[in-house]
Design a protein around this motif. Structure first.
Motif, PDB file in Angstrom:
ATOM      1  N   SER A   1       4.095   2.144   2.379  1.00 18.46           N
ATOM      2  CA  SER A   1       3.933   2.280   0.933  1.00 18.46           C
ATOM      3  C   SER A   1       3.806   0.923   0.257  1.00 18.46           C
ATOM      4  CB  SER A   1       5.124   3.029   0.336  1.00 18.46           C
ATOM      5  OG  SER A   1       5.209   4.320   0.865  1.00 18.46           O
ATOM      6  N   ALA A   2       4.657  -0.029   0.644  1.00 20.79           N
ATOM      7  CA  ALA A   2       4.613  -1.360   0.033  1.00 20.79           C
ATOM      8  C   ALA A   2       3.296  -2.058   0.352  1.00 20.79           C
ATOM      9  CB  ALA A   2       5.779  -2.201   0.524  1.00 20.79           C
ATOM     10  N   THR A   3       2.796  -1.850   1.544  1.00 24.37           N
ATOM     11  CA  THR A   3       1.540  -2.481   1.927  1.00 24.37           C
ATOM     12  C   THR A   3       0.366  -1.889   1.151  1.00 24.37           C
ATOM     13  OG1 THR A   3       2.410  -2.878   4.137  1.00 24.37           O
ATOM     14  CG2 THR A   3       0.042  -3.019   3.874  1.00 24.37           C
TER      15      THR A   3
ATOM     16  N   VAL B   1       0.417   0.281  -1.669  1.00 20.69           N
ATOM     17  CA  VAL B   1       0.539   0.400  -3.123  1.00 20.69           C
ATOM     18  C   VAL B   1       0.754  -0.952  -3.793  1.00 20.69           C
ATOM     19  CG1 VAL B   1       1.897   1.434  -4.991  1.00 20.69           C
ATOM     20  CG2 VAL B   1       1.407   2.759  -2.933  1.00 20.69           C
ATOM     21  N   LEU B   2       1.626  -1.777  -3.204  1.00 21.78           N
ATOM     22  CA  LEU B   2       1.992  -3.044  -3.835  1.00 21.78           C
ATOM     23  C   LEU B   2       1.236  -4.247  -3.273  1.00 21.78           C
ATOM     24  CD1 LEU B   2       5.844  -2.459  -3.915  1.00 21.78           C
ATOM     25  CD2 LEU B   2       4.181  -2.049  -5.747  1.00 21.78           C
ATOM     26  N   ASN B   3       0.346  -4.002  -2.323  1.00 22.24           N
ATOM     27  CA  ASN B   3      -0.424  -5.074  -1.685  1.00 22.24           C
ATOM     28  C   ASN B   3       0.452  -6.166  -1.092  1.00 22.24           C
ATOM     29  OD1 ASN B   3      -2.925  -3.894  -2.252  1.00 22.24           O
ATOM     30  ND2 ASN B   3      -2.886  -4.730  -4.324  1.00 22.24           N
ATOM     31  N   GLU B   4       1.548  -5.765  -0.464  1.00 17.96           N
ATOM     32  CA  GLU B   4       2.429  -6.723   0.201  1.00 17.96           C
ATOM     33  C   GLU B   4       1.703  -7.325   1.400  1.00 17.96           C
ATOM     34  OE1 GLU B   4       5.719  -7.681  -0.263  1.00 17.96           O
ATOM     35  OE2 GLU B   4       5.756  -6.644  -2.182  1.00 17.96           O
ATOM     36  N   ARG B   5       2.013  -8.566   1.673  1.00 17.31           N
ATOM     37  CA  ARG B   5       1.412  -9.223   2.842  1.00 17.31           C
ATOM     38  C   ARG B   5       2.036  -8.689   4.130  1.00 17.31           C
ATOM     39  NH1 ARG B   5      -0.721 -14.895   2.448  1.00 17.31           N
ATOM     40  NH2 ARG B   5      -1.509 -14.967   0.323  1.00 17.31           N
TER      41      ARG B   5
END
Length: 63
Positions: A27-29, A31-35
Motif C-alpha cells: 500500500s505504501a509503495t 499509494v504513497l510512492n514510497e521508495r
C-alpha cells in the motif's frame, strides 16, 4: 479481523496476521510512492515465502 478470527482456525489467523506488514508495504509503495530498496524487497520475499510455506497443505505443525 477480530470477527474473522472467531470463525477461522488459529493457523489461518496467524498467517493473515503475518501478511499485514506485506499489505502495508504494498500500500505504501503504490499509494504513497514510497521508495523501495533491495533490503526491503528481500525481507518481503522472505516473508512471502514463509507465508506460502506455512499455508502449504499437508504441512506438519508443532504439537
Amino acid at each position: 479481523m477480530i470477527a474473522a478470527g472467531r470463525s477461522l482456525p488459529t493457523e489461518r489467523v496467524a498467517l493473515i496476521s503475518t501478511a499485514t506488514p506485506l499489505i502495508g508495504f504494498i500500500s505504501a509503495t503504490l499509494v504513497l510512492n514510497e521508495r523501495v530498496n533491495t533490503a526491503t524487497l528481500l525481507g518481503g520475499a522472505v516473508m512471502l515465502l514463509a507465508l506460502v510455506w506455512g499455508a502449504a497443505p499437508g504441512r506438519r505443525t508443532l504439537p
